[in-house]
Design an enzyme around this catalytic site. Structure first.
Site, short mmCIF file in Angstrom:
data_model
loop_
_atom_site.label_atom_id
_atom_site.label_comp_id
_atom_site.label_asym_id
_atom_site.label_seq_id
_atom_site.Cartn_x
_atom_site.Cartn_y
_atom_site.Cartn_z
N CYS A 24 0.83 -1.21 0.00
CA CYS A 24 0.00 0.00 0.00
C CYS A 24 0.87 1.26 0.00
O CYS A 24 1.49 1.56 -1.01
CB CYS A 24 -1.00 -0.04 1.16
SG CYS A 24 -2.43 1.06 0.90
N HIS B 272 -3.65 -5.36 -0.17
CA HIS B 272 -3.21 -5.92 1.11
C HIS B 272 -3.28 -7.44 1.08
O HIS B 272 -4.34 -8.02 0.88
CB HIS B 272 -4.06 -5.37 2.25
CG HIS B 272 -3.87 -3.91 2.48
ND1 HIS B 272 -2.79 -3.40 3.18
CD2 HIS B 272 -4.59 -2.85 2.06
CE1 HIS B 272 -2.87 -2.08 3.21
NE2 HIS B 272 -3.95 -1.71 2.53
N GLU C 71 -1.77 -9.08 3.80
CA GLU C 71 -1.44 -9.40 5.19
C GLU C 71 -2.66 -9.55 6.08
O GLU C 71 -2.55 -9.59 7.31
CB GLU C 71 -0.49 -8.33 5.75
CG GLU C 71 -1.10 -6.98 6.08
CD GLU C 71 -1.20 -5.99 4.93
OE1 GLU C 71 -1.16 -4.79 5.20
OE2 GLU C 71 -1.33 -6.44 3.76
#
Length: 239
Positions: free
Chosen positions: A88, A177, A179
């Site tokens: 990001c 993302h 994660e």
């Protein structure tokens, strides 16, 4: 490996990657730049990870540490050839540090949206084993608008041309993302900038809906994250 992780918000950490690192015996140190923590000497680290954050790369007056951070990324990646992973804001910082440009998105991406691999992404190491089109959590209103010299686009979407990028042989970054954990949406929604973007994009009750959508895909998200983590280790290893 001993990894340095640059963070811009305490709750925006490596997420599920922490589990993979621990299982493999890798260690990492987090530096909270938004809280005034100083950048350490880079000599003691084997790789640099840069996470997301609610600020924009151009807000150097409000966040003066951004200037030093970009120079630090440039030294690590361009001068030292360190393995790099950016997510990001970290993706955008890598692009700008190496001579690319970042600007406001014409259409911000917020929610679970599809990402498409380019030919380079589908044939390369980083996304090996992932589908050519896959869902990912998006939560951004800025994007890479011009690649840095030598950059290569690995993934794209209709509203964001540079979803993932490779620079050189050991630097990789993603706008989306990977994660994500079960509490990610809830804790990120406590950040005013993120909450505002979420409600503007998805309307009232957006937190609960996005949390439910991520929960339904959590196993897929985490499986893809583990594969990408393994691929990143392989792609950035010294030959």
């Amino acid at each position: 490996m001993h990894i340095l992780v640059l963070q811009h918000e305490r709750v925006e950490h490596p997420g599920i990657f922490r589990k993979f690192l621990a299982e493999d015996g890798h260690t990492w140190d987090a530096i909270e730049l938004d809280e005034g923590e100083a950048l350490p000497q880079i000599d003691g680290y084997d790789a640099l990870w840069v996470m997301g954050g609610p600020m924009d790369v151009w807000q150097e007056e409000a966040h003066p540490w951004l200037v030093a951070e970009k120079a630090y990324i440039r030294e690590a990646v361009e001068e030292r050839g360190m393995p790099f992973l950016g997510l990001c804001l970290g993706h955008q910082l890598l692009a700008e540090a190496l001579g690319g440009t970042v600007g406001k998105s014409e259409r911000p991406e917020v929610g679970v949206l599809d990402v498409m691999l380019t030919e380079a992404g589908a044939s390369g190491v980083l996304f090996d084993g992932l589908p050519e089109v896959f869902p990912a959590l998006q939560w951004h209103g800025a994007e890479v608008t011009a690649l840095p010299p030598g950059g290569q686009v690995l993934a794209t979407s209709p509203d964001c041309a540079v979803q993932a990028m490779k620079w050189g042989t050991r630097a990789y970054s993603m706008q989306f993302h990977m994660e994500v954990e079960p509490d990610t949406v809830r804790v990120w929604a406590d950040i005013p900038e993120y909450a505002g973007a979420l409600e503007a994009a998805l309307g009232a009750g957006a937190v609960e809906r996005l949390e439910a959508e991520c929960a339904a895909r959590m196993t897929t998200f985490n499986d893809m994250a583990e594969r990408l983590y393994i691929n990143w280790l392989q792609a950035t290893a010294k030959t």
